[in-house]
Design a protein around this motif. Sequence first.
Motif, PDB file in Angstrom:
ATOM      1  N   LYS A  24      -5.574   6.172   5.968  1.00 18.99           N
ATOM      2  CA  LYS A  24      -5.731   5.288   4.804  1.00 18.99           C
ATOM      3  C   LYS A  24      -4.890   4.024   4.965  1.00 18.99           C
ATOM      4  CE  LYS A  24      -7.083   8.580   1.183  1.00 18.99           C
ATOM      5  NZ  LYS A  24      -6.714   9.189  -0.121  1.00 18.99           N
ATOM      6  N   GLY A  25      -3.708   4.171   5.557  1.00 19.08           N
ATOM      7  CA  GLY A  25      -2.903   2.982   5.831  1.00 19.08           C
ATOM      8  C   GLY A  25      -3.602   2.058   6.811  1.00 19.08           C
ATOM      9  N   LEU A  26      -4.208   2.619   7.879  1.00 15.24           N
ATOM     10  CA  LEU A  26      -4.951   1.797   8.836  1.00 15.24           C
ATOM     11  C   LEU A  26      -6.172   1.164   8.176  1.00 15.24           C
ATOM     12  CD1 LEU A  26      -4.920   3.875  12.153  1.00 15.24           C
ATOM     13  CD2 LEU A  26      -3.576   1.850  11.584  1.00 15.24           C
ATOM     14  N   GLN A  27      -6.833   1.907   7.310  1.00 13.73           N
ATOM     15  CA  GLN A  27      -7.992   1.346   6.618  1.00 13.73           C
ATOM     16  C   GLN A  27      -7.601   0.115   5.801  1.00 13.73           C
ATOM     17  OE1 GLN A  27      -9.415   3.455   3.166  1.00 13.73           O
ATOM     18  NE2 GLN A  27     -11.562   2.992   3.618  1.00 13.73           N
ATOM     19  N   HIS A  28      -6.456   0.180   5.137  1.00 15.31           N
ATOM     20  CA  HIS A  28      -6.007  -0.974   4.355  1.00 15.31           C
ATOM     21  C   HIS A  28      -5.734  -2.167   5.268  1.00 15.31           C
ATOM     22  CE1 HIS A  28      -4.104  -3.084   1.003  1.00 15.31           C
ATOM     23  NE2 HIS A  28      -3.156  -3.450   1.860  1.00 15.31           N
ATOM     24  N   LEU A  29      -5.110  -1.936   6.406  1.00 15.42           N
ATOM     25  CA  LEU A  29      -4.817  -3.026   7.343  1.00 15.42           C
ATOM     26  C   LEU A  29      -6.092  -3.629   7.910  1.00 15.42           C
ATOM     27  CD1 LEU A  29      -1.824  -1.492   9.353  1.00 15.42           C
ATOM     28  CD2 LEU A  29      -1.702  -3.154   7.505  1.00 15.42           C
ATOM     29  N   PRO A  78       3.015   9.931   4.471  1.00  9.55           N
ATOM     30  CA  PRO A  78       3.352   9.037   5.590  1.00  9.55           C
ATOM     31  C   PRO A  78       3.425   7.574   5.174  1.00  9.55           C
ATOM     32  CG  PRO A  78       1.050   9.648   5.710  1.00  9.55           C
ATOM     33  CD  PRO A  78       1.629  10.416   4.541  1.00  9.55           C
ATOM     34  N   LEU A  79       4.307   6.852   5.834  1.00  3.90           N
ATOM     35  CA  LEU A  79       4.465   5.417   5.632  1.00  3.90           C
ATOM     36  C   LEU A  79       4.489   4.756   7.012  1.00  3.90           C
ATOM     37  CD1 LEU A  79       7.355   5.585   3.001  1.00  3.90           C
ATOM     38  CD2 LEU A  79       4.978   5.009   2.498  1.00  3.90           C
ATOM     39  N   LEU A  80       3.525   3.881   7.276  1.00  2.00           N
ATOM     40  CA  LEU A  80       3.444   3.224   8.583  1.00  2.00           C
ATOM     41  C   LEU A  80       4.476   2.102   8.660  1.00  2.00           C
ATOM     42  CD1 LEU A  80      -0.419   2.930   9.117  1.00  2.00           C
ATOM     43  CD2 LEU A  80       1.092   4.887   9.466  1.00  2.00           C
ATOM     44  N   SER A  81       5.255   2.093   9.727  1.00  4.62           N
ATOM     45  CA  SER A  81       6.255   1.051   9.937  1.00  4.62           C
ATOM     46  C   SER A  81       5.980   0.332  11.250  1.00  4.62           C
ATOM     47  CB  SER A  81       7.661   1.663   9.951  1.00  4.62           C
ATOM     48  OG  SER A  81       7.819   2.516  11.074  1.00  4.62           O
ATOM     49  N   ASP A  82       6.760  -0.717  11.516  1.00  5.75           N
ATOM     50  CA  ASP A  82       6.626  -1.530  12.736  1.00  5.75           C
ATOM     51  C   ASP A  82       5.231  -2.136  12.861  1.00  5.75           C
ATOM     52  OD1 ASP A  82       9.196  -0.856  13.290  1.00  5.75           O
ATOM     53  OD2 ASP A  82       8.832  -0.196  15.336  1.00  5.75           O
ATOM     54  N   HIS A  88       0.857  -1.185   0.000  1.00  2.62           N
ATOM     55  CA  HIS A  88       0.000   0.000   0.000  1.00  2.62           C
ATOM     56  C   HIS A  88       0.890   1.230   0.000  1.00  2.62           C
ATOM     57  CE1 HIS A  88      -2.865   3.055   1.548  1.00  2.62           C
ATOM     58  NE2 HIS A  88      -3.753   2.333   0.879  1.00  2.62           N
ATOM     59  N   ARG A  89       0.365   2.299  -0.548  1.00  5.36           N
ATOM     60  CA  ARG A  89       1.150   3.529  -0.661  1.00  5.36           C
ATOM     61  C   ARG A  89       1.589   4.052   0.697  1.00  5.36           C
ATOM     62  NH1 ARG A  89      -1.118   9.239  -3.229  1.00  5.36           N
ATOM     63  NH2 ARG A  89       0.835  10.415  -3.033  1.00  5.36           N
ATOM     64  N   ASN A  90       0.800   3.805   1.742  1.00  2.63           N
ATOM     65  CA  ASN A  90       1.093   4.355   3.057  1.00  2.63           C
ATOM     66  C   ASN A  90       1.598   3.315   4.047  1.00  2.63           C
ATOM     67  OD1 ASN A  90      -1.678   6.139   2.139  1.00  2.63           O
ATOM     68  ND2 ASN A  90       0.182   7.263   2.700  1.00  2.63           N
ATOM     69  N   GLU A 110     -14.697   4.613   8.372  1.00  2.00           N
ATOM     70  CA  GLU A 110     -15.538   5.805   8.508  1.00  2.00           C
ATOM     71  C   GLU A 110     -14.702   7.081   8.573  1.00  2.00           C
ATOM     72  OE1 GLU A 110     -19.201   3.833  11.123  1.00  2.00           O
ATOM     73  OE2 GLU A 110     -17.404   4.612  12.124  1.00  2.00           O
ATOM     74  N   LEU A 111     -13.491   6.959   9.115  1.00  2.00           N
ATOM     75  CA  LEU A 111     -12.653   8.149   9.288  1.00  2.00           C
ATOM     76  C   LEU A 111     -12.080   8.665   7.972  1.00  2.00           C
ATOM     77  CD1 LEU A 111     -10.754   7.240  12.565  1.00  2.00           C
ATOM     78  CD2 LEU A 111     -12.285   9.176  12.235  1.00  2.00           C
ATOM     79  N   VAL A 112     -11.849   7.785   7.009  1.00  2.00           N
ATOM     80  CA  VAL A 112     -11.264   8.225   5.737  1.00  2.00           C
ATOM     81  C   VAL A 112     -12.123   9.303   5.072  1.00  2.00           C
ATOM     82  CG1 VAL A 112     -10.673   7.502   3.397  1.00  2.00           C
ATOM     83  CG2 VAL A 112      -9.906   6.139   5.332  1.00  2.00           C
ATOM     84  N   PRO A 113     -13.424   9.083   4.859  1.00  2.00           N
ATOM     85  CA  PRO A 113     -14.223  10.176   4.258  1.00  2.00           C
ATOM     86  C   PRO A 113     -14.372  11.381   5.187  1.00  2.00           C
ATOM     87  CG  PRO A 113     -15.633   8.320   4.879  1.00  2.00           C
ATOM     88  CD  PRO A 113     -14.231   7.851   5.025  1.00  2.00           C
ATOM     89  N   MET A 114     -14.398  11.141   6.499  1.00  6.68           N
ATOM     90  CA  MET A 114     -14.531  12.269   7.424  1.00  6.68           C
ATOM     91  C   MET A 114     -13.353  13.228   7.296  1.00  6.68           C
ATOM     92  SD  MET A 114     -15.929  10.162  10.764  1.00  6.68           S
ATOM     93  CE  MET A 114     -15.802  11.558  11.868  1.00  6.68           C
TER      94      MET A 114
END
Length: 396
Positions: free
Chosen positions: A232-237, A263-267, A176-178, A385-389
């Motif tokens: 968006k990264g959390l949404q993908h996960l 941003p890029l989520l790590s760990d 994913h991009r993030n 829900e948070l992504v569109p918000m």
Amino acid sequence: MDKRGYKSRLNHKNLTLLALFMFFFIPATQGREEITEQIPTGSPSPSRVSDFKNCLRRICLSILFGILTGLFCAVLFACLVRLVLRYMSRTPVLKGPVVFTPKIDPKTLQLALSTDNHQLIGSSPNGKYYRAVLDGGIAFAVKRLEPFEKGCPEIESKSVKRRIQQELEMLAGLKHRNLMSLRAYVREPIRLSLVYDYIPTGSLEDAMNRVRENQLRLSWEVRHRIAVGVIKGLQHLHFSCSPRVLHHNLKPTNIMLDPEFEPLLSDIGLAKLTPNLDTRASGYTAPECFQNCRYTDKSDIFSFGIVLGVLLTGRDPLDPFFGEAVGGGSLGRWLRHLQQAGEALEALDKSILGEEGEEDEMLMAVRIAVVCLSDLPADRPSSDELVPMLTQLHSF
């Protein structure tokens, strides 16, 4: 022929007929009498009825026992076949460097990690980050985890090693991009070395420290872009991965920023591999993790709420200021207190206050952060829900 001779012959004939009658008729009559005596008359005797019932019961029990035995054998055979297939398809425990990208040669990686000439670029309670350069000048970030105690037989078992390997292979498959992709790993007796792409611009924590020291200015547009990328990264996960993946340790030090501040989520998920990881002092852990040791996707949302609060206020959640502020004690309680008092504008970082439209967006973002920091997980929104918000803040 005289009368005397005729009578003599008649008597002889009668004697012959009488003898034939006695020879055929009398035995047949006796046979019929014997047969008649053998045919039972009236109702059968009780002993014969009991014998018939016992015989029928034995037949039914034999049939039932045969059916149960067949079912048991069939289930046992199916279980044995399943165990054999699982044994044949299980993941083999790999040795040496395990590489997931053609850019890295395993021997070159092993040689690079065997030397101590690495640049330390960061540290955390569960490991340290180094910058390693392979042959050809390719730079990678290496995180060395030391989650295990030496000589622990439970950790050294093949089942645990296989589980860790499966977790790392799953993390390597995240695209994913993030999200930061795991490029390779090396398993050693008491630690793991994880290889990621090297991001020279550092983490969100590095950027916010520079903001607090007035060495960097991050506009609301950039901070908003960072928040949208993180969620968006959390949404993908949470919604695109099967099975669902939880971050377990979301905070600014685990959010890398590329040169465009994407941003890029790590760990991701490393808390499952590091049993000695202590997140109590980070300020980003949800309260239910301390109360009942339960971690869900809503726990990730709480951590995101703290990250969003940091972006809005510019303050560290462990700042002693929150213990002294009215209704404080934590960043979340402070934001909730200011929102209820109608003074949310006081919480915003003064360096990002600009046009009136941006202030309205930031105040709406404060409301979103407060909802994410609800004490009850059920009251928090999902990442879906948070992504569109967040992406539609400009329309408010």
